[in-house]
Design a protein around this motif. Structure first.
Motif, mmCIF file in Angstrom:
data_model
loop_
_atom_site.group_PDB
_atom_site.id
_atom_site.type_symbol
_atom_site.label_atom_id
_atom_site.label_comp_id
_atom_site.label_asym_id
_atom_site.label_seq_id
_atom_site.Cartn_x
_atom_site.Cartn_y
_atom_site.Cartn_z
ATOM 1 N N ASP A 65 -3.865 1.493 3.416
ATOM 2 C CA ASP A 65 -2.861 2.267 2.681
ATOM 3 C C ASP A 65 -3.453 2.663 1.339
ATOM 4 N N ILE A 68 -1.968 1.071 -1.773
ATOM 5 C CA ILE A 68 -2.470 -0.274 -2.095
ATOM 6 C C ILE A 68 -3.849 -0.174 -2.726
ATOM 7 N N GLN A 72 -5.060 -1.475 -6.301
ATOM 8 C CA GLN A 72 -6.221 -2.356 -6.395
ATOM 9 C C GLN A 72 -7.170 -1.874 -7.504
ATOM 10 N N TYR A 81 -7.891 -6.408 -1.282
ATOM 11 C CA TYR A 81 -6.887 -5.509 -0.698
ATOM 12 C C TYR A 81 -5.694 -6.310 -0.187
ATOM 13 N N THR A 84 -3.615 -7.592 -3.047
ATOM 14 C CA THR A 84 -2.867 -6.490 -3.655
ATOM 15 C C THR A 84 -1.672 -6.118 -2.790
ATOM 16 N N GLN A 85 -1.858 -6.126 -1.492
ATOM 17 C CA GLN A 85 -0.766 -5.791 -0.579
ATOM 18 C C GLN A 85 0.363 -6.822 -0.683
ATOM 19 N N GLU A 89 3.936 -5.478 -1.855
ATOM 20 C CA GLU A 89 4.905 -5.351 -0.763
ATOM 21 C C GLU A 89 5.671 -6.631 -0.432
ATOM 22 N N SER A 253 -2.549 6.953 5.138
ATOM 23 C CA SER A 253 -1.620 6.066 5.834
ATOM 24 C C SER A 253 -0.315 6.750 6.235
#
Length: 891
Positions: A65, A68, A72, A81, A84-85, A89, A253
């Protein structure tokens, strides 16, 4: 259980476009040897070819994505990653609030350092997480809707105070110093207005808060997606399509959702995109969407895209999709033999002439064979070596796979392999991506140009691991499929270098209750190993080595379900072959399984065929050799028609198992006809059976054949006893035919329940490629009802008993009915249902069939009615046989 599966299996294999079932996946019905996903830009994976889902690869791939990734980078790549996700989220809002207060122990947040370092970003995430549960459009149910809405109580944007929310987001937007954070608040404003259906306000928010920042990062395209949605709400279709198109181009994405949001249902929509397209990328993408949406012929779109940019990544997507479409026709996991020839007669002719034809041996070949014989070699026309076709003939054989097979259920299927190869050959000369050479080589493989394919592969220089894996596999495929004849030397090479492809087991498959009930396992994706087995099975078949062809795809025990005399002899010859290669021993012969004593199995099968042909002496000889036959496995039990369940057998030693426990009622006649009922209710013994003491109440096949030989001796006389002996033999032959209660006895079955052996319409082997799914095909040598009629005629001539004559004539009429069924099966009604005269033609066909039936196949009913209507036997038959009663009362 096997017999119940077969009918369902046949229906399944009739069409490759079968309706969806829990155990069926259309992407598993062909060999997917070209890995579509080797395209470099993985954001286009969803647009590769699939028939299982709307988009490809959800079960295999996760596209990164870009939102994201943007976060990052914002955090200085201090987080991975995945971390960060989680932060963006999944992390609870309370963790961010604790971090803001300086009391958080969250390991991910600790990597960011202090709150002050990223204060604006943390504040934005807190606000975004507060809004997120409400960020969906409110569902407005149609007054006519009768569907239950599972989300009718879920949160939506209208549940927030519009004025306060807009005021708060505007204030936060104005206060933010960082343009990236400011852009994200602008996105929230556009989205909030869109989801509250304030479409005009959403458009104004985009123009006021997003566009002026002039940042084309991930949040911009998130906002543009919402902006286009608001345009759609205002019926601004063309503008909405264009902006969704921009999202499609620029977002990795969100390509799927942008594609779905575009309404490209007509040519005008595409024309509008093309008119607005300015850059090469935009024009190429428009052509791609047109090619993707209308995939019946991808070549014109690929030509246009090639002219714009031969290095376009999306051009590779169309090429990969095109190859996958071709694979479905060139590499099906099952060739529906019956479908590839319009008539069974045509199929049989093709099989005999094109596939198994042995050319006349030349003078020099005869000399070669002579000297080969002197020095102990085998003649090249020896059945074990296959037929004497030249390598050139084998390579040119039209039934050599891969081959294009048109799907008659899909009128759009076309063989565009040649046209596709023309354009891929052009592209590979201009593109700097080795993908095109791989593609070109694969198309040459499909078209059987193995030399060109291999040459192209050898020229490829790459370090891309996905490319290297594809190249390695294709080289192997070329080597094996290009072999003109599978020789012992080549088998040794296969065993030495590719053994793992032939001994590796398919992945374990977990059965569900449905699969257990119907006797099938859930499908798994066809493997390269299975394809190679199909290739070898096909090659052996074309070479005339039918035993090896059969065993590449089947087990010997499968022969029980469709006993084939010629094939059985070839299988026995292979079984007895002393000088098997290691490949034959370890790979092919492993499938000689589960039949107990193999020699006995073959002898019982031969004995059964001899019995069906009335050669009782030869049958007895085979049964003597097959006396160690272990029987057909009875582990499944016996099917109970009343309950629909299988009943386990308490004592298998007392049940017919293919050899033992045959009742003397096999010499009797039908009292009633119901295959699922007990034999003592359906069958009656002839009253004179005690005159023949060698007929035992319970017999095995050897004893049965011995009894028949004694009956045949008696039947040679001219007296009443000879008449009775002939009648008993006629009864046995009729009772073991497709119409008889004991129809299973001489066809390798354990009971008379319905199955492929009892059909009148498929009596020739349907195979013209190889023997895959042998047990799912319906065919067996037809019954010769004239054999039974012949013995009945002798009985009729020798008896003076009028009641007995009536019984014999009825039995003859029953056998004659079997002859009619065979005639009917060969003369089925054949007219297109769209024909306006279809009903008229059907009526005419039925009239002709009835006329033939009455003129040719009611001989003995007519005689019975004419001369024996007043007998007690005839009157009794009228009470038990409704058809006979109808015939007797008919004028």
């Amino acid at each position: 259980m096997k017999k119940i599966i077969l009918s369902a299996a046949l229906l399944f294999f009739m069409s490759s476009k079968v309706s969806s079932c829990s155990w069926y996946d259309p992407d598993y019905e062909y060999f997917n040897l070209f890995t579509q996903s080797i395209i470099k830009d993985k954001s286009y994976l969803p647009f590769l070819h699939t028939l299982s889902n709307r988009f490809y690869g959800h079960e295999h791939f996760e596209i990164p994505d870009e939102n994201i990734e943007t976060w990052q980078r914002f955090f200085g790549n201090s987080l991975t990653y995945a971390e960060t996700q989680i932060l963006v989220e999944k992390m609870p809002m309370k963790d961010l609030n604790f971090f803001k207060k300086g009391v958080s122990g969250n390991a991910i947040l600790s990597k960011l350092g202090s709150y002050q370092k990223y204060a604006e970003a943390i504040d934005y995430l807190i606000e975004a997480k507060y809004l997120e549960p409400f960020m969906r459009i409110n569902f407005v149910e149609s007054p006519d809707s009768f569907y239950y809405n599972a989300e009718e109580n879920s949160k939506n944007a209208t549940q927030l105070n519009v004025e306060k929310t807009v005021s708060a987001l505007t204030s936060l937007y104005n206060a933010a110093k960082n343009p990236e954070i400011k852009l994200r608040y602008g996105y929230q404003l556009v989205r909030f207005h869109h989801y509250t259906r304030n479409y005009e306000a959403s458009l104004q928010a985009f123009k006021k808060y997003v566009e002026p920042l002039q940042l084309k990062t991930a949040p911009y395209f998130l906002a543009l997606d919402q902006f286009a949605g608001a345009q759609r709400g205002l019926k601004m279709t063309a503008d909405a399509n264009w902006n969704f198109f921009q999202v499609f181009i620029n977002s990795k994405s969100r390509k799927e959702s942008a594609f779905v949001s575009m309404k490209l249902s007509d040519s005008a929509s595409f024309d509008n995109l093309m008119k607005r397209a300015k850059t090469s990328e935009e024009k190429n993408m428009a052509y791609f969407l047109l090619g993707f949406d209308d995939f019946s012929n991808p070549i014109p779109m690929m030509e246009k895209m090639y002219e714009i940019d031969p290095n376009s990544e999306i051009l590779k997507v169309l090429a990969a999709r095109s190859i996958n479409e071709l694979e479905r026709s060139y590499l099906p996991i099952y060739f529906n033999n019956a479908k590839d020839a319009s008539l069974s007669e045509k199929r049989t002719t093709e099989t005999k002439t094109d596939v198994a034809k042995v050319p006349e041996t030349s003078f020099w070949q005869k000399i070669k064979n002579f000297f080969s014989g002197i020095f102990g070699g085998k003649k090249s026309s020896d059945p074990e070596n296959g037929n004497d076709q030249s390598e050139s003939d084998l390579l040119k054989n039209p039934n050599r796979i891969p081959k294009f097979t048109k799907n008659e259920y899909d009128e759009t299927s076309k063989d565009f392999a040649t046209d596709l190869k023309l354009i891929t050959s052009k592209i590979k000369e201009k593109s700097n991506d080795e993908f095109w050479k791989i593609t070109d080589a694969y198309l040459a493989f499909l078209k059987k140009d193995y030399d060109e394919s291999t040459k192209t592969l050898e020229e490829i220089k790459t370090t891309n691991p996905e490319y290297l894996a594809e190249i390695s596999r294709m080289k192997m495929l070329n080597k094996i499929t290009s072999q003109p004849r599978i020789t012992p030397e080549f088998e040794d090479d296969l065993y030495k270098n590719y053994k793992e492809f032939f001994v590796a087991k398919a992945p374990a498959i977990e059965k569900d209750s449905t699969a257990d009930h119907f006797g099938y396992e859930e499908y798994h994706a066809p493997s390269t190993s299975e394809f190679l087995k199909d290739i070898l099975a096909n090659r052996y078949f074309l070479q005339g080595e039918e035993a090896k062809s059969f065993l590449m795809n089947n087990q010997l025990s499968d022969l029980r379900y469709n006993p084939n005399l010629d094939l059985a002899k070839k299988l026995e010859a292979f079984f007895n072959k002393n000088d098997k290669t290691q490949f034959e021993q370890e790979i092919i012969a492993k499938n000689i399984n589960d039949v107990g004593n193999t020699a006995s199995f073959f002898n019982v099968l031969y004995g059964d065929f001899a019995m069906r042909s009335g050669d009782f002496e030869r049958a007895k000889t085979y049964y003597e050799k097959g006396s160690d036959f272990s029987g057909i496995p009875l582990s499944e039990g016996i099917y109970d028609y009343n309950t629909g369940e299988y009943v386990k057998i308490a004592d298998p030693s007392k049940v017919y198992n293919g050899f033992n426990n045959i009742s003397s009622l096999i010499f009797g006649h039908n009292h009633l006809v119901s295959y699922g009922s007990p034999e003592n209710e359906m069958m009656k013994a002839e009253k004179f059976v005690p005159e023949f003491p060698f007929i035992k109440a319970n017999m095995n096949k050897l004893e049965l054949s011995a009894g028949l030989l004694q009956l045949k001796k008696v039947a040679a006389g001219k007296d009443e006893k000879a008449a009775k002996a002939n009648q008993l033999i006629g009864n046995l032959l009729y009772n073991t035919s497709a119409l008889g209660f004991y129809r299973h006895v001489f066809v390798m079955d354990i009971d008379n329940s319905n199955g492929p052996k009892y059909h009148f319409d498929k009596t020739d082997s349907p195979f013209q490629f190889y023997y895959k799914n042998y047990s799912s095909n319906v065919f067996i040598a037809p019954d010769n009802f004239d054999l039974a009629i012949g013995f009945y005629k002798k009985a009729l001539q020798n008896t003076l008993d009028k009641e007995q004559k009536a019984r014999i004539l009825f039995q003859m009429a029953s056998a004659e009915q079997g002859k009619y069924y065979q005639y009917e099966a060969k003369n089925t009604f054949n007219a297109n249902y769209d024909d306006p005269d279809w009903s008229k033609k059907q009526d005419e066909w039925m009239k002709n069939m009835d006329q033939s039936k009455n003129q040719k196949y009611r001989t003995y009913f007519v005689e019975l009615k004419k001369n024996y209507a007043e007998t007690q036997t005839s009157k009794g038959l009228q009470g038990t046989c409704s058809y006979y009663d109808y015939f007797m009362k008919k004028n």
